[in-house]
Design a protein around this motif. Structure first.
Motif, PDB file in Angstrom:
ATOM      1  N   GLN B  45       0.806  -1.239   0.021  1.00  0.00           N
ATOM      2  CA  GLN B  45       0.188   0.026  -0.217  1.00  0.00           C
ATOM      3  C   GLN B  45       0.782   1.142  -0.097  1.00  0.00           C
ATOM      4  O   GLN B  45       0.430   2.234  -0.532  1.00  0.00           O
ATOM      5  CB  GLN B  45      -1.041   0.079   1.256  1.00  0.00           C
ATOM      6  N   LEU B  46       2.017   1.117   0.639  1.00  0.00           N
ATOM      7  CA  LEU B  46       2.913   2.194   0.616  1.00  0.00           C
ATOM      8  C   LEU B  46       3.444   2.581  -0.796  1.00  0.00           C
ATOM      9  O   LEU B  46       3.507   3.896  -1.271  1.00  0.00           O
ATOM     10  CB  LEU B  46       4.044   1.962   1.782  1.00  0.00           C
ATOM     11  N   TYR B  53       2.754  10.497  -3.693  1.00  0.00           N
ATOM     12  CA  TYR B  53       3.372  11.120  -2.415  1.00  0.00           C
ATOM     13  C   TYR B  53       3.424  12.569  -2.755  1.00  0.00           C
ATOM     14  O   TYR B  53       4.336  12.901  -3.688  1.00  0.00           O
ATOM     15  CB  TYR B  53       4.547  10.538  -2.007  1.00  0.00           C
ATOM     16  N   ASP B  54       2.954  13.575  -1.782  1.00  0.00           N
ATOM     17  CA  ASP B  54       3.145  15.069  -1.850  1.00  0.00           C
ATOM     18  C   ASP B  54       4.470  15.328  -1.074  1.00  0.00           C
ATOM     19  O   ASP B  54       4.065  15.225   0.222  1.00  0.00           O
ATOM     20  CB  ASP B  54       1.936  15.546  -1.671  1.00  0.00           C
ATOM     21  N   TRP B  62       3.025  10.496   6.523  1.00  0.00           N
ATOM     22  CA  TRP B  62       2.505   9.855   5.357  1.00  0.00           C
ATOM     23  C   TRP B  62       2.596   8.314   5.627  1.00  0.00           C
ATOM     24  O   TRP B  62       1.718   7.498   5.397  1.00  0.00           O
ATOM     25  CB  TRP B  62       3.116  10.092   4.130  1.00  0.00           C
ATOM     26  N   MET B  63       3.916   7.858   6.105  1.00  0.00           N
ATOM     27  CA  MET B  63       4.191   6.372   6.432  1.00  0.00           C
ATOM     28  C   MET B  63       3.199   5.773   7.362  1.00  0.00           C
ATOM     29  O   MET B  63       2.582   4.738   7.374  1.00  0.00           O
ATOM     30  CB  MET B  63       5.597   6.147   6.577  1.00  0.00           C
ATOM     31  N   TYR B  64       3.241   6.618   8.435  1.00  0.00           N
ATOM     32  CA  TYR B  64       2.334   6.080   9.592  1.00  0.00           C
ATOM     33  C   TYR B  64       0.975   6.016   9.209  1.00  0.00           C
ATOM     34  O   TYR B  64       0.293   5.050   9.783  1.00  0.00           O
ATOM     35  CB  TYR B  64       2.569   7.176  10.703  1.00  0.00           C
ATOM     36  N   LYS B  65       0.382   6.943   8.555  1.00  0.00           N
ATOM     37  CA  LYS B  65      -1.009   7.066   8.157  1.00  0.00           C
ATOM     38  C   LYS B  65      -1.277   5.606   7.536  1.00  0.00           C
ATOM     39  O   LYS B  65      -2.241   5.154   7.955  1.00  0.00           O
ATOM     40  CB  LYS B  65      -1.302   8.226   7.502  1.00  0.00           C
TER      41      LYS B  65
END
Lengths: 215, 168
Positions: B45-46, B53-54, B62-65
């Motif tokens: 998913q990452l 990715y902005d 972003w990674m934790y979300k």
């Protein structure tokens, strides 16, 4: 154990992972080549299928209803029209589900994404309670003025009893299919099976999210 | 076709942050096989999201979300995700310590206690232990910083209580 000890323990865990965790680059490269897939794909397919079936059902009904607006066919025309309206509503809900599926994004905030997912599952029950309201029309579409004119007292009693029962039952279900009744036996019997368990859990999760946001 | 530069950039990010993925997967999955699946799902998913990715957003946010959203959904589903193309080997492998010390036992206890928390509190605790600011935790979870502070206080109390009960 105080705050500092907790954080130091976590730091030790971090350092241990840094030292002993290895990444399999070959597998990672293989993963990058995989075709796009989504955990929500089956749900999207299911909703699209229901929209398709709904459209077919409405088309067939509309064809017959449009030819039934005569004096003798008035019961069929009116009952069929009501059933069509409920089914249009049903299709609108499935379209709403597709929109929700499109909006689910894992890079959204945790609360935001989880809320959308849970709402998606939980909204099925709202659709069901409204769809139950169409039941009485399935008990009236076959009447005609000629048939009613030939009815004796017993026929009238039976017809009114059946229609009354269907009206009462559908209104009662509409008012009582609610999460506050999910612990009741009739509710469990009506909504048994894994797909409804998921819906009920989703509702409970929405409550937990609301509680989480409140504090 | 994804540009090689993007693919290489992603490899670097995952290599640098493999611990993050492992920790999240470990706290939402106690079963080894499920955890293997969850690690793969998070990384997949990452990767899917990486192409959108902005860079104006913090990479860790972003990674934790994504990691937490995938882990919570996986946990709530309560079953293994069907993979289109199952991968047989482990993406992340942990070499066990030859001589586990006392810290190892304490870490296991901490993980065990965090595992007993509600899934959203678990996310909060991971971020707190990772020393994220209240503002960043609020951005990841979608709460207000005040709410984050209040909840952290409560969850920490629960954890301390559990440790105290174990030591007594």
């Amino acid at each position: 154990m105080d705050d500092m000890e907790l954080k130091n323990l976590w730091l030790a865990y971090d350092q241990k992972l840094e030292k002993s965790l290895s990444l399999n680059l070959h597998i990672l490269q293989e993963l990058q080549k995989q075709k796009a897939r989504s955990a929500l794909r089956p749900l999207r397919v299911y909703n699209l299928l229901m929209i398709g079936l709904g459209i077919i059902w409405i088309s067939i009904l509309s064809f017959f209803v449009s030819h039934a607006f005569t004096y003798q066919g008035i019961f069929f025309a009116l009952s069929g029209s009501a059933i069509i309206l409920f089914n249009v509503f049903g299709i609108a809900i499935y379209i709403y589900h597709i929109v929700l599926i499109q909006q689910v994004d894992n890079s959204d905030t945790v609360i935001g994404a989880q809320k959308k997912l849970a709402m998606l599952q939980a909204s099925s029950i709202k659709a069901v309670r409204i769809m139950f309201l169409q039941t009485p029309f399935y008990g009236t579409f076959f009447y005609s003025p000629a048939m009613l004119a030939s009815f004796g007292v017993i026929n009238w009693v039976i017809a009114i009893a059946i229609t009354g029962l269907l009206v009462g039952m559908s209104i009662w279900l509409y008012r009582n299919i609610d999460y506050k009744n999910m612990h009741k036996k009739w509710f469990k019997n009506l909504f048994s099976g894994w797909e409804w368990n998921g819906v009920i859990k989703a509702r409970a999760f929405l409550d937990e999210i609301a509680e989480f946001e409140r504090m | 076709m994804v540009p090689q530069q993007t693919a290489d950039g992603f490899l670097r990010i995952i290599t640098e942050n493999k611990g993050l993925i492992y920790k999240v997967a470990h706290l939402y999955c106690s079963n080894d096989e499920d955890r293997k699946d969850l690690c793969q799902e998070i990384i997949y998913q990452l990767w899917r999201s990486f192409q959108r990715y902005d860079e104006q957003y913090k990479l860790s946010t972003w990674m934790y979300k994504i990691a937490l959203n995938v882990a919570i959904s996986f946990y709530r589903k309560g079953q293994r995700h069907a993979r289109a193309q199952p991968l047989t080997a482990d993406l992340l492998q942990l070499v066990p310590d030859k001589e586990p010390d006392g810290t190892e036992q304490q870490i296991r206890l901490l993980r065990q206690y965090i595992n007993t928390l509600h899934e959203l509190d678990r996310a909060l605790m991971i971020l707190y232990l990772e020393e994220k600011s209240h503002k960043e935790i609020a951005d990841i979870l979608g709460l207000t910083p005040t709410n984050v502070a209040t909840r952290i206080g409560r969850v920490k109390e629960k954890l301390k209580q559990k440790f105290a009960n174990t030591n007594n």
